[in-house]
Scaffold this motif. Structure first.
Motif, PDB file in Angstrom:
ATOM      1  N   GLY A   1       1.060  -1.476  -0.031  1.00  0.00           N
ATOM      2  CA  GLY A   1       0.147   0.348   0.079  1.00  0.00           C
ATOM      3  C   GLY A   1       0.661   0.982   0.248  1.00  0.00           C
ATOM      4  N   CYS A   2       2.360   1.462  -0.511  1.00  0.00           N
ATOM      5  CA  CYS A   2       2.836   2.402  -0.409  1.00  0.00           C
ATOM      6  C   CYS A   2       2.569   3.388  -1.427  1.00  0.00           C
TER       7      CYS A   2
ATOM      8  N   ARG B   1      15.028   0.027   1.786  1.00  0.00           N
ATOM      9  CA  ARG B   1      14.911   1.261   1.490  1.00  0.00           C
ATOM     10  C   ARG B   1      13.862   1.739   0.980  1.00  0.00           C
ATOM     11  N   LEU B   2      13.080   2.453   1.799  1.00  0.00           N
ATOM     12  CA  LEU B   2      11.421   2.673   0.886  1.00  0.00           C
ATOM     13  C   LEU B   2      11.432   4.342   0.658  1.00  0.00           C
ATOM     14  N   THR B   3      10.358   4.070   0.114  1.00  0.00           N
ATOM     15  CA  THR B   3      10.113   5.524  -1.362  1.00  0.00           C
ATOM     16  C   THR B   3       9.089   5.672  -0.809  1.00  0.00           C
ATOM     17  N   CYS B   4       8.149   6.259  -0.392  1.00  0.00           N
ATOM     18  CA  CYS B   4       6.843   6.551  -0.315  1.00  0.00           C
ATOM     19  C   CYS B   4       5.875   8.200  -0.553  1.00  0.00           C
TER      20      CYS B   4
ATOM     21  N   SER C   1       1.903   0.897  10.701  1.00  0.00           N
ATOM     22  CA  SER C   1       1.112   1.329   9.517  1.00  0.00           C
ATOM     23  C   SER C   1       1.540   2.516   9.471  1.00  0.00           C
ATOM     24  N   LEU C   2       2.455   2.945   8.275  1.00  0.00           N
ATOM     25  CA  LEU C   2       3.495   4.283   7.756  1.00  0.00           C
ATOM     26  C   LEU C   2       2.263   5.310   6.929  1.00  0.00           C
ATOM     27  N   LYS C   3       2.659   6.121   7.114  1.00  0.00           N
ATOM     28  CA  LYS C   3       1.734   6.826   6.451  1.00  0.00           C
ATOM     29  C   LYS C   3       2.531   8.721   5.904  1.00  0.00           C
ATOM     30  N   VAL C   4       2.821   9.101   4.945  1.00  0.00           N
ATOM     31  CA  VAL C   4       3.078  10.077   4.650  1.00  0.00           C
ATOM     32  C   VAL C   4       2.084  11.021   4.324  1.00  0.00           C
TER      33      VAL C   4
ATOM     34  N   ALA D   1       1.317   3.130   4.327  1.00  0.00           N
ATOM     35  CA  ALA D   1       1.418   1.256   3.828  1.00  0.00           C
ATOM     36  C   ALA D   1       1.667   0.567   4.926  1.00  0.00           C
ATOM     37  N   THR D   2       1.121  -0.477   4.992  1.00  0.00           N
ATOM     38  CA  THR D   2       1.595  -1.602   6.222  1.00  0.00           C
ATOM     39  C   THR D   2       2.178  -2.657   6.298  1.00  0.00           C
ATOM     40  N   ILE D   3       3.414  -2.698   6.713  1.00  0.00           N
ATOM     41  CA  ILE D   3       5.035  -2.459   7.135  1.00  0.00           C
ATOM     42  C   ILE D   3       5.191  -3.867   7.986  1.00  0.00           C
TER      43      ILE D   3
END
Length: 92
Positions: free
Chosen positions: A41-42, A57-60, A73-76, A66-68
């Motif tokens: 979901g990124c 490395r993650l780019t969003c 849960s990581l949201k920009v 995104a669910t990691i």
């Protein structure tokens, strides 16, 4: 850049380091502390790559969270110029 966010060990990641904010996206890197890694979901054309030595490395971009590792849960939430607001919480 270089801001570091420490997350609970149950998320399967070491501290998350913001390595760049550009073109409306946030680039991050983290060491893996668990046996595997998954992300879904990124938004914003994001991606994941191996950082070597057990890291990723993650780019969003801005948008849905995104669910990691099915744990975090990581949201920009917002990107303005070279700054970003991240929201990190338990998944669910």
């Amino acid at each position: 850049m270089g801001d570091v966010v420490t997350v609970p060990g149950t998320y399967g990641l070491g501290p998350i380091e913001v390595t760049a904010v550009r073109d409306g996206q946030v680039e991050m890197a983290a060491q893996l502390t668990g046996p595997g890694f998954s992300v879904s979901g990124c938004s914003g054309g994001g991606g994941v790559s191996s950082g070597g030595r057990g890291g990723v490395r993650l780019t969003c971009g801005e948008g849905p969270a995104a669910t990691i590792n099915d744990a975090m849960s990581l949201k920009v939430a917002e990107v303005v110029d070279k700054a970003a607001v991240l929201r990190i919480e338990p998944a669910g």
